[in-house]
Design an enzyme around this catalytic site. Structure first.
Site, mmCIF file in Angstrom:
data_model
loop_
_atom_site.group_PDB
_atom_site.id
_atom_site.type_symbol
_atom_site.label_atom_id
_atom_site.label_comp_id
_atom_site.label_asym_id
_atom_site.label_seq_id
_atom_site.Cartn_x
_atom_site.Cartn_y
_atom_site.Cartn_z
ATOM 1 N N THR A 153 57.805 35.036 36.647
ATOM 2 C CA THR A 153 56.570 35.713 36.233
ATOM 3 C C THR A 153 56.752 36.276 34.836
ATOM 4 O O THR A 153 57.710 37.008 34.584
ATOM 5 C CB THR A 153 56.247 36.886 37.195
ATOM 6 O OG1 THR A 153 56.242 36.396 38.527
ATOM 7 C CG2 THR A 153 54.900 37.501 36.862
ATOM 8 N N LYS A 205 48.865 35.136 38.326
ATOM 9 C CA LYS A 205 49.942 35.936 38.932
ATOM 10 C C LYS A 205 49.815 37.407 38.510
ATOM 11 O O LYS A 205 50.025 38.309 39.325
ATOM 12 C CB LYS A 205 51.294 35.359 38.497
ATOM 13 C CG LYS A 205 52.499 36.176 38.910
ATOM 14 C CD LYS A 205 52.775 36.181 40.415
ATOM 15 C CE LYS A 205 53.956 37.088 40.727
ATOM 16 N NZ LYS A 205 54.327 37.107 42.122
ATOM 17 N N LYS A 244 58.142 44.919 35.002
ATOM 18 C CA LYS A 244 57.948 43.858 33.999
ATOM 19 C C LYS A 244 56.561 43.225 34.148
ATOM 20 O O LYS A 244 55.836 43.048 33.167
ATOM 21 C CB LYS A 244 59.047 42.807 34.180
ATOM 22 C CG LYS A 244 58.664 41.400 33.748
ATOM 23 C CD LYS A 244 59.739 40.388 34.076
ATOM 24 C CE LYS A 244 59.889 40.010 35.534
ATOM 25 N NZ LYS A 244 58.828 39.197 36.113
HETATM 26 P P1 NAP Z 1 66.948 37.819 40.731
HETATM 27 O O1 NAP Z 1 67.280 37.983 42.168
HETATM 28 O O2 NAP Z 1 67.289 38.893 39.759
HETATM 29 O O3 NAP Z 1 67.602 36.432 40.260
HETATM 30 C C1 NAP Z 1 67.606 35.973 38.959
HETATM 31 C C2 NAP Z 1 68.633 34.849 38.843
HETATM 32 O O4 NAP Z 1 68.574 34.326 37.520
HETATM 33 C C3 NAP Z 1 70.067 35.321 39.099
HETATM 34 O O5 NAP Z 1 70.704 34.389 39.944
HETATM 35 C C4 NAP Z 1 70.672 35.316 37.704
HETATM 36 O O6 NAP Z 1 72.054 35.029 37.688
HETATM 37 C C5 NAP Z 1 69.906 34.180 37.044
HETATM 38 N N1 NAP Z 1 69.901 34.294 35.589
HETATM 39 C C6 NAP Z 1 69.522 35.334 34.827
HETATM 40 N N2 NAP Z 1 69.649 35.037 33.525
HETATM 41 C C7 NAP Z 1 70.142 33.773 33.473
HETATM 42 C C8 NAP Z 1 70.500 32.899 32.426
HETATM 43 N N3 NAP Z 1 70.358 33.276 31.149
HETATM 44 N N4 NAP Z 1 70.960 31.674 32.727
HETATM 45 C C9 NAP Z 1 71.097 31.287 34.017
HETATM 46 N N5 NAP Z 1 70.774 32.063 35.063
HETATM 47 C C10 NAP Z 1 70.291 33.299 34.788
HETATM 48 O O7 NAP Z 1 65.385 37.584 40.539
HETATM 49 P P2 NAP Z 1 64.305 36.995 41.571
HETATM 50 O O8 NAP Z 1 63.850 38.057 42.498
HETATM 51 O O9 NAP Z 1 64.802 35.706 42.115
HETATM 52 O O10 NAP Z 1 63.073 36.757 40.561
HETATM 53 C C11 NAP Z 1 63.025 35.681 39.649
HETATM 54 C C12 NAP Z 1 61.616 35.642 39.059
HETATM 55 O O11 NAP Z 1 60.673 35.438 40.113
HETATM 56 C C13 NAP Z 1 61.183 36.933 38.350
HETATM 57 O O12 NAP Z 1 60.387 36.636 37.233
HETATM 58 C C14 NAP Z 1 60.359 37.654 39.419
HETATM 59 O O13 NAP Z 1 59.428 38.545 38.859
HETATM 60 C C15 NAP Z 1 59.692 36.464 40.095
HETATM 61 N N6 NAP Z 1 59.255 36.692 41.490
HETATM 62 C C16 NAP Z 1 60.081 37.340 42.378
HETATM 63 C C17 NAP Z 1 59.650 37.548 43.688
HETATM 64 C C18 NAP Z 1 60.505 38.250 44.717
HETATM 65 O O14 NAP Z 1 59.961 38.622 45.779
HETATM 66 N N7 NAP Z 1 61.782 38.456 44.495
HETATM 67 C C19 NAP Z 1 58.390 37.078 44.100
HETATM 68 C C20 NAP Z 1 57.597 36.410 43.191
HETATM 69 C C21 NAP Z 1 58.036 36.230 41.888
HETATM 70 P P3 NAP Z 1 73.203 36.085 38.119
HETATM 71 O O15 NAP Z 1 73.643 35.604 39.477
HETATM 72 O O16 NAP Z 1 74.252 35.970 37.087
HETATM 73 O O17 NAP Z 1 72.567 37.452 38.131
#
Ligand code: NAP
Length: 291
Positions: free
Chosen positions: A96, A171, A239
């Site tokens: 997002t 979104k 964010k």
């Molecule tokens: P998260 O749990 O923080 O996971 C992010 C992942 O991205 C981690 O595995 C991280 O690696 C990896 N990452 C970060 N920077 C990177 C880079 N430069 N190169 C490669 N990998 C990298 O986040 P999430 O909850 O999955 O959310 C991801 C996105 O989806 C966000 O934009 C969020 O707003 C959106 N979203 C989330 C949800 C939800 O319910 N969680 C629902 C809808 C949308 P590390 O293992 O090293 O930290």
């Protein structure tokens, strides 16, 4: 069948990638830390050395990292996707962020003959695990059609919303409802608690009537159990609200609830609770009301 490269194996990306494997796709994965890649490799995915290496080995690249600086790193760095991506591929941003950034990415990828879709999701980590996400897509309709089977492997409700940026704009609208809902639940629980009501019954009864919602069903019970671990991190909702306010400014709109909710989540992150789930907003209400 497309060969998919998946970057970003966090709370959302890891189960989404698993569902692509289950659907029979050949999968190459990359993540900043190695652990989640190794977990996917045990299930049959290949590990890439870098986003550039991943792009060379894929026809469709799906990215699910948190925010714009992370995507810039994945796409434009020395070992980024742009260095390896092949003409005719598709890059799908499922995280997002801002609709104007989607238009920028679409423009940058088009210089390489690569198609772009913004395709953020809703439905939480639960939806990602169960493969029931709602997916909202912006970009060319024929590219959407090409990628539809991929979306169907990860989601249940798939919406084509219009040109580049329309997925992200949808979104952000969704997030206004998500954050307002969370704040409403916290206020209801605050009043109910101070008044001495049975909170478990209260959540059940609100959920069965006009006040019911996804958050009431899935997050209010977590609040009552004192479970503030993330399905969706508070820092990520902050964010999303920041990008909502930015989009409102670009359109000269007054969105007072988004601004208020942004301030509340700012405070939560300031308290060091950004890595907790969005339901941790209740901790702020508790402090405000001496609960
Ligand atoms: P998260 O749990 O923080 O996971 C992010 C992942 O991205 C981690 O595995 C991280 O690696 C990896 N990452 C970060 N920077 C990177 C880079 N430069 N190169 C490669 N990998 C990298 O986040 P999430 O909850 O999955 O959310 C991801 C996105 O989806 C966000 O934009 C969020 O707003 C959106 N979203 C989330 C949800 C939800 O319910 N969680 C629902 C809808 C949308 P590390 O293992 O090293 O930290």
């Amino acid at each position: 069948m497309e060969r998919i490269g998946f970057v970003g194996l966090g709370l959302m990306g890891k189960p989404m990638a698993k569902n692509l494997l289950k659907a029979g796709y050949e999968l190459v994965v990359y993540n900043r830390s190695r652990g989640p890649m190794e977990e996917l490799a045990k299930l049959g995915a290949e590990m890439a050395e870098s986003p550039s290496d991943l792009a060379e080995r894929s026809t469709v690249i799906v990215e699910m990292v948190p925010d714009i600086p992370d995507i810039n790193d994945v796409v434009f760095s020395e070992r980024g996707v742009m260095k390896g991506v092949k003409e005719g591929s598709v890059f799908i941003d499922m995280s997002t962020n801002s609709p104007s950034y989607s238009k920028f990415l679409a423009e940058e990828f088009s210089k390489k003959g690569v198609e772009f879709l913004d395709a953020p999701v809703s439905g939480g980590d639960k939806g990602a695990i169960e493969g029931t996400l709602t997916i909202m897509v912006g970009g060319k309709e024929e590219v959407f059609e090409r990628c539809l089977p991929i979306f169907r492997a990860m989601g249940r409700h798939i919406f084509y919303m219009g040109p580049h940026g329309s997925g992200q704009m949808s979104k952000l609208c969704n997030q206004i409802a998500v954050a307002s809902n969370m704040a409403g639940i916290c206020e209801a629980l605050t009043l109910g608690s101070k008044a001495g009501l049975d909170l478990n019954k209260l959540v059940e009864l609100i959920g069965s009537g006009a006040g019911g919602s996804w958050a009431m069903k899935n997050l209010a019970p977590k609040i009552l159990k004192g479970d503030f671990e993330p399905g969706f991190k508070s820092s990520h909702l902050r964010k999303d609200l920041r990008y909502t306010i930015k989009a409102a400014e670009e359109l000269n709109l007054a969105l007072p609830f988004s601004s208020l909710l942004y301030q509340l989540y700012n405070s939560l992150v300031g308290k060091g609770l950004g890595e907790k789930g969005t339901q941790a907003l209740m901790l702020l209400f508790k402090e405000l009301n001496r609960l």
